[in-house]
Design an enzyme around this catalytic site. Structure first.
Site, PDB file in Angstrom:
ATOM      1  N   LYS A 109       0.804  -1.220   0.047  1.00 37.25           N
ATOM      2  CA  LYS A 109       0.147   0.039   0.163  1.00 37.25           C
ATOM      3  C   LYS A 109       0.830   1.125   0.140  1.00 37.25           C
ATOM      4  CE  LYS A 109      -4.258  -1.551   0.256  1.00 37.25           C
ATOM      5  NZ  LYS A 109      -5.399  -1.601  -0.729  1.00 37.25           N
ATOM      6  N   LYS A 122     -13.602  -8.515  -9.027  1.00 43.81           N
ATOM      7  CA  LYS A 122     -14.133  -9.054  -8.042  1.00 43.81           C
ATOM      8  C   LYS A 122     -15.609  -9.835  -8.467  1.00 43.81           C
ATOM      9  CE  LYS A 122     -12.576  -5.266  -4.757  1.00 43.81           C
ATOM     10  NZ  LYS A 122     -11.872  -4.448  -5.657  1.00 43.81           N
TER      11      LYS A 122
HETATM   12 MG   LIG Z   1      -6.699  -1.993  -4.964  1.00 43.78          MG
END
Ligand SMILES: [Mg+2]
Length: 344
Positions: free
Chosen positions: A115, A225
């Site tokens: 991240k 997803k």
């Molecule tokens: Mg992402």
């Protein structure tokens, strides 16, 4: 315009007759929450999950219900592979904490998602975190995820420094927000002579998005997803139409819901990248005996008679995490509202 494939929609009472609402505690806060709530139900093909995030309205939630209906009533299909490679994830921690986070994932980690662009942190913080992952894992594929947190100039500068620290990046996930800005960023990276593949994640949430990303040349690959795209079959179709490589990611599903993502990854004709399906480790509680936790960087695809099938919840665990009262009614009303969208 993308048409909805016609799949028979069972009666809502049939769905609700087996349904339970559950809340699983999380190890860390996610979207401001410390629990993840879901409705779990069963059909002739197996167990399924309905867990649209609480701010989603009926139209968006209908996709999630369609995904659950496929799992419970039509089935998740036969896998093309028996296991799926899964990436480790490093949150925006200081370099000193990287080793401890990586230790949770065991020995063989094929890929690490790091991240970056966290509010309040500097470019140097990102560079230092990436460099530490590279020091610890000289051979893993490294990718960064900015969650759309950079401006285009910030992304060009940061990706230059990070690529150097990493000794090459597998890809950068949603460095800037939106679809058009991704396309502009790719142009600027090319002008700067920086070869960083770009992945669209947040830009791919609705059925129209994969095609738009492809048409605008906004990304080299897409993150998909299963639940928000209406289920495994629909997501497979959208990926095929987009013609871009896909990485399958979880929607923070329980082991029951995660099986849909795993099915999507197991059925994609090509799967060139490790997937973001190692998220069950974020829960501090489970519904099944054998949670879908990756071992040595891979997740085995659960099957029954050759068909992908979610592990069955254990009654005592369902009982332990069950939601009752008004919140249960709120979830069941969401099922009804999503069902009404699908049935109309
Ligand atoms: Mg992402």
């Amino acid at each position: 315009m993308i048409s909805m494939p016609l799949q028979p929609v069972p009666e809502v009472d049939e769905i609700l007759s087996t349904a339970e609402a559950v809340a699983l505690p999380m190890r860390t806060r996610f979207r401001g929450q410390t629990v993840r709530e879901a409705v779990i139900f069963q059909g002739p093909a197996g167990w399924a999950e309905f867990a649209p995030f609480s701010e989603y309205g009926p139209d968006e939630s209908a996709q999630w219900l369609a995904s659950g209906i496929q799992a419970a009533f039509q089935g998740l299909g036969a896998p093309l592979r028996t296991a799926v490679p899964v990436n480790a994830t490093i949150p925006a921690v200081s370099p000193s904490r990287v080793e401890a986070v990586l230790a949770r994932y065991g020995e063989a980690v094929p890929a690490v998602k790091i991240k970056v662009a966290e509010p309040g942190q500097s470019r140097q913080d990102d560079v230092d975190r990436v460099a530490e992952v590279r020091r610890l894992l000289p051979r893993a594929a490294l990718r960064v995820d900015a969650n759309g947190g950079w401006s285009i100039p910030e992304a060009v500068a940061a990706l230059g420094d990070i690529t150097q620290a990493a000794g090459g990046l597998e890809y950068a996930e949603q460095p800037v927000a939106g679809v058009e800005p991704l396309a502009r960023l790719r142009e600027q990276l090319a002008t700067a002579g920086l070869e960083v593949p770009i992945a669209a994640d947040e830009a791919v949430r609705k059925a129209e998005d994969p095609l738009r990303v492809a048409q605008l040349g906004a990304a080299n690959l897409i993150v998909v997803k299963a639940p928000p795209l209406g289920g495994v079959d629909r997501a497979l179709d959208l990926v095929r139409q987009a013609g871009l490589p896909a990485v399958v990611s979880s929607a923070l599903d329980t082991s029951v819901g995660l099986t849909a993502g795993l099915a999507l990854a197991a059925r994609l004709p090509q799967l060139p990248f490790a997937c973001g399906l190692g998220t069950v480790t974020l829960f501090d509680g489970e519904l099944v005996d054998e949670p879908l936790v990756p071992v040595s960087g891979t997740l085995d695809v659960p099957t029954q008679s050759g068909q992908i099938c979610a592990p069955a919840p254990v009654p005592e665990l369902m009982q332990r995490h069950r939601i009752t009262g008004p919140r249960r009614r709120w979830w069941f009303d969401r099922v009804r509202a999503a069902h009404q969208v699908l049935a109309s």
